[in-house]
Write a protein that holds these residues in place. Structure first.
Motif, PDB file in Angstrom:
ATOM      1  N   TYR A 181      28.198   7.595 -73.915  1.00  0.00           N
ATOM      2  CA  TYR A 181      27.077   7.425 -73.001  1.00  0.00           C
ATOM      3  C   TYR A 181      27.445   8.007 -71.640  1.00  0.00           C
ATOM      4  N   GLY A 202      27.408  -5.061 -91.912  1.00  0.00           N
ATOM      5  CA  GLY A 202      26.119  -5.742 -91.875  1.00  0.00           C
ATOM      6  C   GLY A 202      25.335  -5.398 -90.644  1.00  0.00           C
ATOM      7  N   ASN A 203      24.679  -6.389 -90.068  1.00  0.00           N
ATOM      8  CA  ASN A 203      23.808  -6.142 -88.933  1.00  0.00           C
ATOM      9  C   ASN A 203      24.484  -6.338 -87.582  1.00  0.00           C
ATOM     10  N   PHE A 240      22.273   7.732 -73.691  1.00  0.00           N
ATOM     11  CA  PHE A 240      22.972   8.083 -74.923  1.00  0.00           C
ATOM     12  C   PHE A 240      23.275   9.575 -74.982  1.00  0.00           C
ATOM     13  N   ARG A 249      25.557  -5.486 -84.272  1.00  0.00           N
ATOM     14  CA  ARG A 249      25.259  -4.388 -83.364  1.00  0.00           C
ATOM     15  C   ARG A 249      26.007  -4.536 -82.054  1.00  0.00           C
ATOM     16  N   LYS A 250      27.042  -5.375 -82.032  1.00  0.00           N
ATOM     17  CA  LYS A 250      27.740  -5.628 -80.791  1.00  0.00           C
ATOM     18  C   LYS A 250      28.705  -4.495 -80.518  1.00  0.00           C
ATOM     19  N   LEU A 251      28.458  -3.752 -79.456  1.00  0.00           N
ATOM     20  CA  LEU A 251      29.311  -2.634 -79.103  1.00  0.00           C
ATOM     21  C   LEU A 251      30.546  -3.110 -78.353  1.00  0.00           C
ATOM     22  N   LEU A 288      30.331   5.942 -79.973  1.00  0.00           N
ATOM     23  CA  LEU A 288      29.220   6.421 -79.148  1.00  0.00           C
ATOM     24  C   LEU A 288      29.731   6.878 -77.792  1.00  0.00           C
ATOM     25  N   TRP A 298      33.003  -1.774 -75.603  1.00  0.00           N
ATOM     26  CA  TRP A 298      32.954  -0.723 -74.598  1.00  0.00           C
ATOM     27  C   TRP A 298      34.315  -0.469 -73.961  1.00  0.00           C
ATOM     28  N   LEU A 308      30.962   6.697 -70.635  1.00  0.00           N
ATOM     29  CA  LEU A 308      31.365   5.493 -71.359  1.00  0.00           C
ATOM     30  C   LEU A 308      31.493   5.779 -72.842  1.00  0.00           C
ATOM     31  N   ARG A 348      32.667   1.599 -87.651  1.00  0.00           N
ATOM     32  CA  ARG A 348      31.429   2.150 -88.192  1.00  0.00           C
ATOM     33  C   ARG A 348      31.050   3.432 -87.459  1.00  0.00           C
ATOM     34  N   SER A 349      31.042   3.394 -86.139  1.00  0.00           N
ATOM     35  CA  SER A 349      30.656   4.592 -85.396  1.00  0.00           C
ATOM     36  C   SER A 349      31.183   4.509 -83.971  1.00  0.00           C
ATOM     37  N   MET A 395      26.529  10.135 -81.141  1.00  0.00           N
ATOM     38  CA  MET A 395      27.076   9.160 -82.064  1.00  0.00           C
ATOM     39  C   MET A 395      27.925   9.916 -83.086  1.00  0.00           C
ATOM     40  N   THR A 417      30.319   9.458 -86.591  1.00  0.00           N
ATOM     41  CA  THR A 417      30.651   8.587 -87.716  1.00  0.00           C
ATOM     42  C   THR A 417      31.560   9.347 -88.673  1.00  0.00           C
TER      43      THR A 417
END
Lengths: 113, 118
Positions: free
Chosen positions: A36, A96-97, A45, A99-101, A34, A103, A88, A31-32, A48, A50
Motif C-alpha cells: 500500500y 478461512g475468512n 492499494f 481478513r486480519k492483516l 500486499l 502490517w 506499507l 496467503r498473500s 497483491m 500470492t
C-alpha cells in the motif's frame, strides 16, 4: 508471533533515482502479501502477491514475492516527487475468512526535486 | 462512485470523555475493518465486521473500546473514558468478501479520523 518487517524505515532520493523497498515476514499459513501507498491518511492499494502471482507491475512500480526467502521487494524506477509517501507492506495469514492483516511499520520515501 | 468516508476528520477531546467515530463504507461492501495508526507505526487492527456481526474483535485494546454496525453498513467505533494514549488516527476500511477461493479482497481505506485526547 506473526510479524512483518520493512526496511529501510526511511529513504531520501533525488528525482529519477530507482529505489528498492524490502518487506520480510514470519506468519503462519501465508496467503498473500500486499503493498500500500500512504500519502496523507488513507493507504491506497498497490499490489497483491500470492503463490500464483509472484510478480506484479504497474507503470514505474513493480513488486516480486520470494516465498523461499519469505520476503518481497517493491521497486520504483525513475522516481518522481509524487512518489513521496509511506509504503506499507501487509500480509494476510491464516485460513478461512480471516481478513486480519499483519502490517509492517512502513518505509518513508522522500523524493527531492 | 463514493469511497469510504469517515467523520469527523479531526476530534479533540479531554481525558475521560466519551467519543464516537463514524465510518460509511463503500455501498455493497459486506466487510468493514477498524484500524488505529500512531505516528511512525503501521495500522494496528482493532475489529472486523462481516455484515452486522463482529467476526474478529481481538484487536480491541480493552473494554473501553467497542464498535457496532447495526444494519450492516455504517459502523461506529466508540471509546469510553478516553485516555491520552488513545490519541491516534483511526482508519476504517471496507471490502467485498468473495468466495473462500480468493486469498484476499482489496481493502479500501477511508481518510481516517485524527483523535487527540488532551
Amino acid at each position: 508471533e506473526d510479524k512483518v518487517v520493512q526496511s529501510p524505515l526511511s529513504l531520501v532520493v533525488h528525482e529519477g533515482d530507482t529505489v528498492t523497498l524490502n518487506c520480510s515476514y514470519e506468519v503462519t499459513n501465508f496467503r498473500s502479501l500486499l503493498w500500500y501507498k500512504q500519502e496523507k491518511k488513507a493507504p491506497t492499494f498497490l499490489f497483491m502477491l500470492t503463490s500464483s502471482g509472484i510478480e506484479k507491475k504497474s507503470g514505474r512500480l513493480s513488486s516480486i514475492l520470494d516465498k523461499k526467502e519469505l520476503s518481497s521487494i517493491l521497486n520504483i524506477t525513475a522516481t518522481q516527487t509524487g512518489d513521496s509517501a509511506i509504503y506499507l507492506c501487509a500480509v494476510v495469514p491464516g485460513a478461512g475468512n480471516n481478513r486480519k492483516l499483519i502490517w509492517g511499520l512502513g518505509t518513508s520515501l522522500a523524493v527531492n526535486p | 462512485g463514493a469511497g469510504v468516508s469517515q467523520t469527523p476528520s479531526n476530534k479533540v477531546t479531554e481525558k475521560g470523555k466519551y467519543v464516537e467515530l463514524r465510518c460509511d463504507p463503500i455501498s455493497g461492501h459486506t466487510a468493514l475493518y477498524w484500524y488505529r495508526q500512531s505516528l511512525g507505526q503501521g495500522p494496528e487492527f482493532l475489529i472486523y465486521f462481516q455484515g452486522t456481526g463482529a467476526a474478529d474483535d481481538s484487536g480491541l485494546p480493552n473494554d473501553r473500546f467497542f464498535a457496532v454496525r447495526p444494519e450492516g453498513s455504517v459502523s461506529t467505533l466508540k471509546i469510553q473514558r478516553t485516555e491520552r494514549g488513545d490519541s491516534a488516527v483511526y482508519l476504517c476500511a471496507s471490502s467485498l468478501v468473495g468466495s473462500q477461493a480468493f486469498a484476499y479482497n482489496e481493502q479500501f481505506f477511508g481518510p481516517g479520523t485524527r483523535l487527540t485526547v488532551l
